[in-house]
Design a protein around this motif. Structure first.
Motif, mmCIF file in Angstrom:
data_model
loop_
_atom_site.group_PDB
_atom_site.id
_atom_site.type_symbol
_atom_site.label_atom_id
_atom_site.label_comp_id
_atom_site.label_asym_id
_atom_site.label_seq_id
_atom_site.Cartn_x
_atom_site.Cartn_y
_atom_site.Cartn_z
ATOM 1 N N THR A 1 2.604 112.805 22.041
ATOM 2 C CA THR A 1 3.155 114.082 21.594
ATOM 3 C C THR A 1 2.762 115.188 22.566
ATOM 4 N N THR A 2 3.745 115.986 22.970
ATOM 5 C CA THR A 2 3.498 117.075 23.910
ATOM 6 C C THR A 2 4.198 118.333 23.438
ATOM 7 N N ARG A 3 3.528 119.469 23.584
ATOM 8 C CA ARG A 3 4.122 120.751 23.191
ATOM 9 C C ARG A 3 3.777 121.809 24.234
ATOM 10 N N ALA A 4 4.696 122.768 24.407
ATOM 11 C CA ALA A 4 4.446 123.883 25.314
ATOM 12 C C ALA A 4 3.456 124.833 24.680
ATOM 13 N N THR A 5 2.443 125.259 25.442
ATOM 14 C CA THR A 5 1.408 126.149 24.903
ATOM 15 C C THR A 5 1.189 127.387 25.761
ATOM 16 N N GLY A 6 2.059 127.629 26.737
ATOM 17 C CA GLY A 6 1.941 128.802 27.610
ATOM 18 C C GLY A 6 2.853 128.641 28.798
ATOM 19 N N LYS A 7 2.825 129.608 29.710
ATOM 20 C CA LYS A 7 3.658 129.550 30.903
ATOM 21 C C LYS A 7 3.272 128.342 31.759
ATOM 22 N N ASN A 8 4.216 127.436 31.951
ATOM 23 C CA ASN A 8 3.997 126.218 32.749
ATOM 24 C C ASN A 8 2.828 125.383 32.215
ATOM 25 N N THR A 9 2.492 125.575 30.951
ATOM 26 C CA THR A 9 1.323 124.918 30.362
ATOM 27 C C THR A 9 1.735 124.116 29.135
ATOM 28 N N PHE A 10 1.214 122.894 29.040
ATOM 29 C CA PHE A 10 1.563 121.993 27.948
ATOM 30 C C PHE A 10 0.301 121.310 27.429
ATOM 31 N N THR A 11 0.332 120.972 26.146
ATOM 32 C CA THR A 11 -0.777 120.238 25.541
ATOM 33 C C THR A 11 -0.267 118.893 25.056
ATOM 34 N N THR A 12 -0.930 117.844 25.498
ATOM 35 C CA THR A 12 -0.592 116.480 25.109
ATOM 36 C C THR A 12 -1.675 115.950 24.176
ATOM 37 N N THR A 13 -1.255 115.367 23.069
ATOM 38 C CA THR A 13 -2.210 114.804 22.114
ATOM 39 C C THR A 13 -2.174 113.285 22.204
ATOM 40 N N ILE B 1 -5.140 117.097 25.698
ATOM 41 C CA ILE B 1 -5.231 117.267 27.144
ATOM 42 C C ILE B 1 -4.297 118.406 27.538
ATOM 43 N N THR B 2 -4.789 119.353 28.328
ATOM 44 C CA THR B 2 -3.966 120.452 28.806
ATOM 45 C C THR B 2 -3.462 120.139 30.211
ATOM 46 N N VAL B 3 -2.159 120.289 30.417
ATOM 47 C CA VAL B 3 -1.539 120.033 31.719
ATOM 48 C C VAL B 3 -0.823 121.305 32.165
ATOM 49 N N VAL B 4 -1.126 121.767 33.376
ATOM 50 C CA VAL B 4 -0.520 122.982 33.916
ATOM 51 C C VAL B 4 0.274 122.626 35.172
ATOM 52 N N GLY B 5 1.518 123.072 35.228
ATOM 53 C CA GLY B 5 2.323 122.905 36.423
ATOM 54 C C GLY B 5 2.186 124.126 37.319
#
Length: 202
Positions: free
Chosen positions: A152-164, A117-121
Motif C-alpha cells: 500500500t502506498t499513498r502520497a504524503t507531500g510534494k514528490n513524497t510517498f509513504t509505503t506500508t 517507509i518514506t520515499v522521496v523523488g
C-alpha cells in the motif's frame, strides 16, 4: 544506454548524472561520479540503466534538444570546466529516489508488524524546470526476489510517498525484505528501482 532515435551526434557534455546516486541516497552521501555523453540531434525517448552492488535502477525519460542557456551559469557544463567544449548541454530529467526506512539503531525492523517507509523523488539540481512525481508504486519480496507482492502506498507531500509493508515473521524472510519502486512524473519520465534486501528483521 539504449535509445530509440537516430545516432547523429548533437552535443557533448549532455548529461551530468550521479552515477552512484542509488547507494548515495541510501547512505546519505552528497557526492558522486559525474557522467557525460553525446545524444542525437532530435528529442527522443531513452532508457538508462545503472547497477550499484545489488541495487538496480532503470530510467526511461525524454531528452529535449538543449538551448545554449540550458546550463545554469553557476553550474556550467562539464566540457566548459575540464575540456573547453562549449557545445550546448543540459541535465536530463531522471527521477532519483531517497528513502527513509525508519530503521532501529541496529539497522533492523521488527518482524510481524506493519512498517512505514518514506520515499522521496528528486532531480538533479541543475535541472531548471522540475517535473512533479505523480505516482509511485511499491512491491515487496521476502524470498530474495523470486516473488513480489504489492504494498500500500499513498502520497504524503510534494514528490513524497509513504509505503506500508506488512513484515512477515523473521524466519519467513531469511534474506530480509526487498523493495521495488516504480515512479512516474508529470512529463512521463519513469524510474524503476529494485533493492533485493532493503532491510532485515529482528
Amino acid at each position: 544506454m539504449k535509445n530509440t532515435v537516430p545516432s547523429a551526434r548533437r552535443r557533448r557534455g549532455a548529461l551530468m548524472v550521479l552515477a552512484a546516486a542509488v547507494m548515495l541516497a541510501l547512505t546519505g552521501c552528497d557526492g558522486g561520479d559525474l557522467v557525460s555523453y553525446d545524444l542525437p540531434a532530435k528529442s527522443g525517448r531513452y532508457t538508462f540503466e545503472a547497477k550499484t552492488d545489488d541495487v538496480s535502477t532503470v530510467w526511461q525519460y525524454t531528452s529535449a534538444e538543449p538551448a545554449k542557456d540550458d546550463a545554469p551559469q553557476l553550474s556550467p557544463c562539464m566540457g566548459e570546466v575540464v575540456g573547453g567544449d562549449t557545445a550546448a548541454c543540459r541535465p536530463e530529467p531522471l527521477i532519483f529516489l531517497r528513502y527513509d526506512f525508519g530503521l532501529a539503531l541496529d539497522n533492523t525492523v521488527k518482524a510481524g508488524e506493519s512498517h512505514d517507509i518514506t520515499v522521496v523523488g528528486y532531480y538533479q539540481e541543475r535541472l531548471t524546470a522540475l517535473p512533479k512525481v505523480t505516482s509511485l508504486k511499491a512491491e515487496t519480496t521476502f524470498d530474495g526476489g523470486r516473488t513480489w507482492r504489492p504494498a500500500t502506498t499513498r502520497a504524503t507531500g510534494k514528490n513524497t510517498f509513504t509505503t506500508t509493508v506488512r513484515n512477515p515473521r523473521r524466519d519467513q524472510a531469511a534474506h530480509g525484505v526487498g523493495l521495488r519502486i516504480s515512479a512516474t512524473d508529470s512529463q512521463g519520465n519513469t524510474v524503476r528501482q529494485t533493492l533485493p534486501s532493503a532491510y532485515t528483521l529482528r
